[in-house]
Design a protein around this motif. Sequence first.
Motif, mmCIF file in Angstrom:
data_model
loop_
_atom_site.group_PDB
_atom_site.id
_atom_site.type_symbol
_atom_site.label_atom_id
_atom_site.label_comp_id
_atom_site.label_asym_id
_atom_site.label_seq_id
_atom_site.Cartn_x
_atom_site.Cartn_y
_atom_site.Cartn_z
ATOM 1 N N TYR A 32 6.561 -23.134 -55.065
ATOM 2 C CA TYR A 32 7.697 -23.817 -54.341
ATOM 3 C C TYR A 32 9.106 -24.239 -54.747
ATOM 4 C CZ TYR A 32 9.844 -27.315 -50.951
ATOM 5 O OH TYR A 32 10.433 -28.045 -50.135
ATOM 6 N N ASN A 33 8.763 -24.731 -56.188
ATOM 7 C CA ASN A 33 10.176 -24.955 -56.984
ATOM 8 C C ASN A 33 10.887 -23.810 -57.204
ATOM 9 O OD1 ASN A 33 10.628 -28.088 -57.521
ATOM 10 N ND2 ASN A 33 8.547 -27.870 -57.113
ATOM 11 N N TYR A 35 11.115 -20.998 -56.009
ATOM 12 C CA TYR A 35 11.769 -20.550 -54.821
ATOM 13 C C TYR A 35 12.974 -21.268 -54.360
ATOM 14 C CZ TYR A 35 8.643 -16.735 -53.365
ATOM 15 O OH TYR A 35 7.874 -15.609 -53.295
ATOM 16 N N LEU A 36 12.529 -22.663 -54.361
ATOM 17 C CA LEU A 36 13.794 -23.820 -54.130
ATOM 18 C C LEU A 36 14.949 -23.747 -55.157
ATOM 19 C CD1 LEU A 36 14.067 -26.043 -51.948
ATOM 20 C CD2 LEU A 36 13.117 -27.610 -53.855
ATOM 21 N N THR A 39 16.721 -20.230 -54.167
ATOM 22 C CA THR A 39 17.116 -20.196 -52.879
ATOM 23 C C THR A 39 17.804 -21.209 -52.249
ATOM 24 O OG1 THR A 39 14.986 -20.721 -51.635
ATOM 25 C CG2 THR A 39 15.431 -18.260 -52.204
ATOM 26 N N GLU A 42 14.844 -25.288 -48.816
ATOM 27 C CA GLU A 42 13.441 -25.946 -48.497
ATOM 28 C C GLU A 42 12.589 -25.054 -47.359
ATOM 29 O OE1 GLU A 42 14.137 -29.914 -47.652
ATOM 30 O OE2 GLU A 42 13.253 -30.567 -49.495
ATOM 31 N N SER A 45 11.746 -21.935 -48.641
ATOM 32 C CA SER A 45 10.833 -21.863 -49.996
ATOM 33 C C SER A 45 9.320 -22.180 -49.251
ATOM 34 C CB SER A 45 11.215 -22.841 -50.746
ATOM 35 O OG SER A 45 12.729 -22.885 -51.405
ATOM 36 N N THR A 49 6.371 -19.626 -50.147
ATOM 37 C CA THR A 49 5.124 -19.912 -50.658
ATOM 38 C C THR A 49 4.157 -19.306 -49.885
ATOM 39 O OG1 THR A 49 6.559 -21.594 -51.655
ATOM 40 C CG2 THR A 49 4.013 -21.783 -51.758
ATOM 41 N N GLN A 81 10.109 -12.471 -51.914
ATOM 42 C CA GLN A 81 11.530 -12.937 -51.833
ATOM 43 C C GLN A 81 12.297 -11.770 -51.436
ATOM 44 O OE1 GLN A 81 13.360 -14.450 -55.479
ATOM 45 N NE2 GLN A 81 14.563 -15.986 -54.284
#
Lengths: 184, 318
Positions: A32-33, A35-36, A39, A42, A45, A49, A81
Amino acid sequence: MQLSDEHIMLKVCQGQIEQLGLLFERYHIRLYNFYLRTTFDEDLSNDLTQQVFERIIKYKHSYKENAVFKSWFYQIARNVQHDHFKKLKLNIDSLDKVHSEKNIKFADNDQEYAEKEDRLKIMYAALEKLPHDKREILVLSQLEEMEYKDLAKLFNITENLVRVRVHRALQLLKEVVQKYNLNR
Amino acid sequence: MRYEEIEPHLIDFLKGKTDEATEYRIKDYLQKNPEFQSELDALKDTLFFVKKAPLADVKPHLKMDFYAMLSEAQKNQKSKKSFQIWLENVKLWWTMPKFKVAFAMGFTLTAITLWFAVSQKNIQKNSEIANKNQQETQKVLPKNIDTKKVKTDKKPKSIDDVYVDNNKTIQPIETKSATASNMGEPMMSDMAMKMEEKSYSRVVNKDNYAPLDTDKVKKIYEKNVNLKDYLSYIKNNENVHQQLAALSELEKYAHLEEVRTQVLAQLPYIKNTHLQLATVDWIVKNNILEGALPLNRLLEQELHPVVRDCVEDALESM
């Protein structure tokens, strides 16, 4: 003794899907982090995920017995992604423009999170200034702590080139931090 | 020491993860380039800045969504048949370039094998058809004619031999030699007599012969026809049985110029294999030297190999 990621994944491949819960517990926050930090969104992400684990279930048989799980896992993450932006007909490099004005929101507004929130915001602000490829390799190497040899496989380049690229990404981040005086 | 050489190891150096040799090289570079120290310090600060960044918390529903999905996947897996799993694997393999190459090669090989098998089958089929045709041809022709024997004996076979043991539906017509018979008096063959007794109730092979007009054949053998009629049967009749019967009876008139001329004139136009053989036999038996010309003309036609051999033998014997 804790089972290795590879061992768990093999069990998943053999049909013990419930074992994927263990891998989820180990990786979902980091993913998640990842992606965060690439990108700055939230919700996106969160969705990505979720999609990664969906894809793992769907393509679990593509996992090779002697493969490093982390490399395979982040390869799927990158593909998810890319597919997402391809679906929206957006270039992944346009992320900076898409999310530049988006503020990162935090679920908790308690005092104890204030400092953490502050630090994260600074780091996102700095990372946001980097091109996507540099940001991605920096996040994977320094924040996700992937080994150079795994990154080399992931990006299909030599290990030495990974080292150079990580160094240059960090150098660029350093310039951004210095330029915007973010390193408080 | 060049900067490019130490560049890949700088981050590891900052983390203290380099081996002694690399560390020595970097320190050496720093000694020679003291201005680089500040650069390295700034890099170290940035690295620390990145490292100290905490992880953001995930939303609680992410976990719930995942376990709901996992539960659903477990249910699906139980109900999923092996064929579907196989299909999924194939789909997955298809995304791999190596599999595509292997599939293309396999497909090509299969196509070549199939093509080869089909072509072999066609060849076999053609061969079978050819054999069948040959057998049918042999069936039409008298079985007891041995082409080798014809060649080695150097004697043309008589029409009697041709018809003995032939198709059972066609009765042999046994002729009597002109020399053995009473000259000037028409003789009936044994078969003709048998035919009379059986009221000429023969069955004819439909494929090769027109229906037998028993009255006419009877007339021929009963000598109720004159010479002109015999000649007429030879010339203007499509019934092979009648033609053969007439030819047989004409043997006693073979010394007559008119008969010989008429028979020889018809020879090149005879299409029926049996009648061709009978006529050639007739010419040889009666030692008709004038037959050489029509026999040569007959050779120009497309003939059955047995007939061709007989004609060639006849010409040699002349």
